[in-house]
Scaffold this active site. Structure first.
Site, PDB file in Angstrom:
ATOM      1  N   ARG A 162      15.057  50.573  -4.052  1.00  0.00           N
ATOM      2  CA  ARG A 162      14.014  50.751  -5.067  1.00  0.00           C
ATOM      3  C   ARG A 162      14.264  52.043  -5.821  1.00  0.00           C
ATOM      4  O   ARG A 162      14.293  53.128  -5.250  1.00  0.00           O
ATOM      5  CB  ARG A 162      12.628  50.739  -4.404  1.00  0.00           C
ATOM      6  N   LYS A 192      19.001  46.072  -1.287  1.00  0.00           N
ATOM      7  CA  LYS A 192      18.066  46.350  -2.377  1.00  0.00           C
ATOM      8  C   LYS A 192      17.594  47.796  -2.268  1.00  0.00           C
ATOM      9  O   LYS A 192      17.118  48.208  -1.215  1.00  0.00           O
ATOM     10  CB  LYS A 192      16.872  45.396  -2.249  1.00  0.00           C
ATOM     11  N   ASP A 214       0.820  -1.226   0.000  1.00  0.00           N
ATOM     12  CA  ASP A 214       0.000   0.000   0.000  1.00  0.00           C
ATOM     13  C   ASP A 214       0.851   1.273   0.000  1.00  0.00           C
ATOM     14  O   ASP A 214       0.306   2.383   0.077  1.00  0.00           O
ATOM     15  CB  ASP A 214      -0.965   0.007   1.198  1.00  0.00           C
ATOM     16  N   GLY A 215       2.156   1.138  -0.057  1.00  0.00           N
ATOM     17  CA  GLY A 215       3.017   2.319  -0.134  1.00  0.00           C
ATOM     18  C   GLY A 215       3.636   2.722   1.187  1.00  0.00           C
ATOM     19  O   GLY A 215       4.555   3.549   1.222  1.00  0.00           O
ATOM     20  N   GLU A 216       3.135   2.173   2.277  1.00  0.00           N
ATOM     21  CA  GLU A 216       3.719   2.521   3.587  1.00  0.00           C
ATOM     22  C   GLU A 216       5.130   1.965   3.690  1.00  0.00           C
ATOM     23  O   GLU A 216       5.451   0.933   3.104  1.00  0.00           O
ATOM     24  CB  GLU A 216       2.849   1.956   4.716  1.00  0.00           C
ATOM     25  N   ARG A 248      11.118  26.548   7.794  1.00  0.00           N
ATOM     26  CA  ARG A 248      10.893  27.945   7.368  1.00  0.00           C
ATOM     27  C   ARG A 248       9.479  28.433   7.671  1.00  0.00           C
ATOM     28  O   ARG A 248       9.211  29.620   7.635  1.00  0.00           O
ATOM     29  CB  ARG A 248      11.258  28.118   5.890  1.00  0.00           C
ATOM     30  N   HIS A 263      17.611  27.994   9.562  1.00  0.00           N
ATOM     31  CA  HIS A 263      17.263  29.337   9.096  1.00  0.00           C
ATOM     32  C   HIS A 263      16.998  30.293  10.253  1.00  0.00           C
ATOM     33  O   HIS A 263      17.481  31.414  10.259  1.00  0.00           O
ATOM     34  CB  HIS A 263      16.057  29.238   8.167  1.00  0.00           C
ATOM     35  N   ASP A 277      21.416  38.970   1.897  1.00  0.00           N
ATOM     36  CA  ASP A 277      20.540  39.875   2.641  1.00  0.00           C
ATOM     37  C   ASP A 277      21.091  40.054   4.056  1.00  0.00           C
ATOM     38  O   ASP A 277      22.036  39.365   4.447  1.00  0.00           O
ATOM     39  CB  ASP A 277      19.088  39.342   2.686  1.00  0.00           C
ATOM     40  N   ASP A 293      25.037  31.650   1.428  1.00  0.00           N
ATOM     41  CA  ASP A 293      23.710  31.697   2.049  1.00  0.00           C
ATOM     42  C   ASP A 293      23.446  30.379   2.781  1.00  0.00           C
ATOM     43  O   ASP A 293      24.142  29.401   2.551  1.00  0.00           O
ATOM     44  CB  ASP A 293      22.645  31.912   0.953  1.00  0.00           C
TER      45      ASP A 293
HETATM   46  C1  R5P Z   1      16.151  33.470   3.021  1.00  0.00           C
HETATM   47  O1  R5P Z   1      16.152  34.319   3.872  1.00  0.00           O
HETATM   48  C2  R5P Z   1      17.194  32.420   2.900  1.00  0.00           C
HETATM   49  O2  R5P Z   1      18.348  32.745   3.604  1.00  0.00           O
HETATM   50  C3  R5P Z   1      17.547  32.201   1.464  1.00  0.00           C
HETATM   51  O3  R5P Z   1      18.101  33.395   0.948  1.00  0.00           O
HETATM   52  C4  R5P Z   1      16.339  31.830   0.673  1.00  0.00           C
HETATM   53  O4  R5P Z   1      15.654  30.791   1.305  1.00  0.00           O
HETATM   54  C5  R5P Z   1      16.743  31.399  -0.706  1.00  0.00           C
HETATM   55  O5  R5P Z   1      15.612  31.052  -1.407  1.00  0.00           O
HETATM   56  P1  R5P Z   1      15.582  31.070  -2.980  1.00  0.00           P
HETATM   57  O6  R5P Z   1      16.762  30.261  -3.466  1.00  0.00           O
HETATM   58  O7  R5P Z   1      14.269  30.441  -3.320  1.00  0.00           O
HETATM   59  O8  R5P Z   1      15.671  32.485  -3.456  1.00  0.00           O
END
Ligand code: R5P
Length: 285
Positions: free
Chosen positions: A183, A181, A34-36, A86, A119, A158, A207
Site C-alpha cells: 500500500r 501488494k 416441472d423442470g426436475e 470456497r 482451493h 498471492d 493460479d
Molecule cells: C484466491 O485465493 C484464488 O486462488 C484465486 O486467486 C481467486 O479465486 C481468483 O478470483 P478472481 O478471478 O475473481 O479474482
C-alpha cells in the site's frame, strides 16, 4: 470398472476412460415438465467411476442422481472442480459451511473421492469417505513448456498460490516468485513480484481458479507498467464468470488457458492423466 459423467464433465470423463482403458457408459439427462431432472444411464459394472465437476447446482443434482443410479456398484467420485468449496468456513454467524454440506451429501453412496487442486485441502476432511487432492501443476508446466517462452518467470498472484506455482515452475526449472501488494497511500497500491524484477521477462501468472479475473487483470496492468515483455495466464479451474476471459485478454494478457476440470473453450490442458494415475495408484484402497 465403468465410467459415467455429468453433462459438464463429458470430455474429461472420455479422456480418463481412454487413459485407464475402461468403457464409458452413456448417460441421458432430460427434464420432467416441472423442470426436475431425469436420468437414464446404460449398463453399469460392479465398480463405477463417477466424473463430475459440480460447476453449478444442476451438475450437483446430476451427480446425486448418478451416485444413486449406481447404487449396486462400488463407487469412486471424481469431482475435479468441487463447487461451493470456497465457502469453507463460517465467516459470520448464520452462514453454513457450504463446502461441508456439499462434501457430506456427495459422500453418501460413494467409497472414495478425488478432487483436483482444491482451493483449501482442509475441505477434504468433510467427506465421510477417504478423499484425496490431485495436483495438475505438472500438466500446467508441460503446457507452458510448449509455449516456448524465453526464460519465463512463473508468478503466483498471492502467497496462497506459491506451492502450486513452485510445482509448475519445477517442470522447466524456471524462476518462480509471488506477487506482493504494497500500500503506497490511501488509494494507491503497488503489485509486484516479491524478489524478481519482471522487466523484460516473459511472465506466466498461474493460479488455481480464475473467477472474475479481477486478481489477474490488476496484476497484469501492474506487470506491464513494470516492463514485462509479455504476460500469459494459466489456471486449473477456468470459471470465467461475468466476462472474465475477455476482461483478461483486454487487459493485455497474451494467452489465457485453463484445464478440463471446468470444461470450456479455453480448456487446453487436461487433468485426465493426473486423475488416471491417482486412481490407478489408489486401486487397492
Ligand atoms: C484466491 O485465493 C484464488 O486462488 C484465486 O486467486 C481467486 O479465486 C481468483 O478470483 P478472481 O478471478 O475473481 O479474482
Amino acid at each position: 470398472m465403468r465410467i459415467i459423467s455429468t453433462e459438464r464433465s463429458q470430455v474429461l470423463a472420455a479422456r480418463i476412460a481412454a487413459k485407464l482403458g475402461v468403457p464409458l457408459v452413456e448417460t441421458k439427462f432430460t427434464r420432467f415438465p416441472d423442470g426436475e431432472m431425469y436420468l437414464r444411464c446404460g449398463e453399469l459394472d460392479d465398480e463405477t467411476l463417477i466424473v463430475s465437476s459440480t460447476v453449478d447446482n444442476d451438475m450437483f443434482v446430476q451427480t446425486l442422481l448418478l451416485i444413486d443410479a449406481a447404487d449396486r456398484s462400488k463407487n469412486t467420485l471424481v469431482a475435479p472442480y468441487l463447487g461451493y468449496s470456497r465457502q469453507d468456513r463460517r465467516f459470520v454467524p448464520g452462514e453454513p459451511i457450504s463446502a461441508r454440506a456439499v462434501a457430506r451429501a456427495l459422500s453418501a453412496g460413494t467409497e472414495r473421492a478425488f478432487v483436483v487442486n482444491i482451493h483449501d485441502p482442509g475441505v477434504l476432511q468433510h467427506f465421510g469417505v477417504p478423499a484425496k487432492n490431485i495436483t495438475i501443476a505438472p500438466a500446467i508446466g508441460g503446457y507452458i513448456g510448449d509455449l516456448h517462452l524465453k526464460n519465463p518467470l512463473i508468478l503466483a498472484p498471492d502467497e496462497g498460490a506459491i506451492e502450486f506455482a513452485t510445482g509448475v515452475a519445477a517442470v522447466g526449472g524456471w524462476d518462480c516468485d509471488h506477487l506482493e501488494k504494497t500500500r503506497l497511500s490511501g488509494d494507491e497500491v503497488r503489485i509486484a513480484p516479491k524478489t524478481i524484477d519482471a522487466a523484460g521477462r516473459e511472465v506466466v501468472i498461474v493460479d488455481d481458479i480464475i473467477s472474475t479475473g479481477g486478481t489477474l487483470a490488476t496484476a497484469a496492468c501492474m506487470l506491464r507498467e513494470q516492463g514485462a515483455a509479455s504476460i500469459h495466464a494459466a489456471c486449473v479451474h477456468g470459471v470465467f464468470t461475468s466476462g472474465a476471459y475477455t476482461r483478461l485478454r483486454a487487459a493485455g494478457i497474451a494467452s489465457v488457458v485453463s484445464s478440463d476440470t471446468y470444461e470450456n473453450a479455453s480448456s487446453f490442458i487436461s487433468a485426465a492423466n493426473a486423475i488416471a494415475t491417482a486412481i490407478r495408484d489408489d486401486a487397492h484402497h
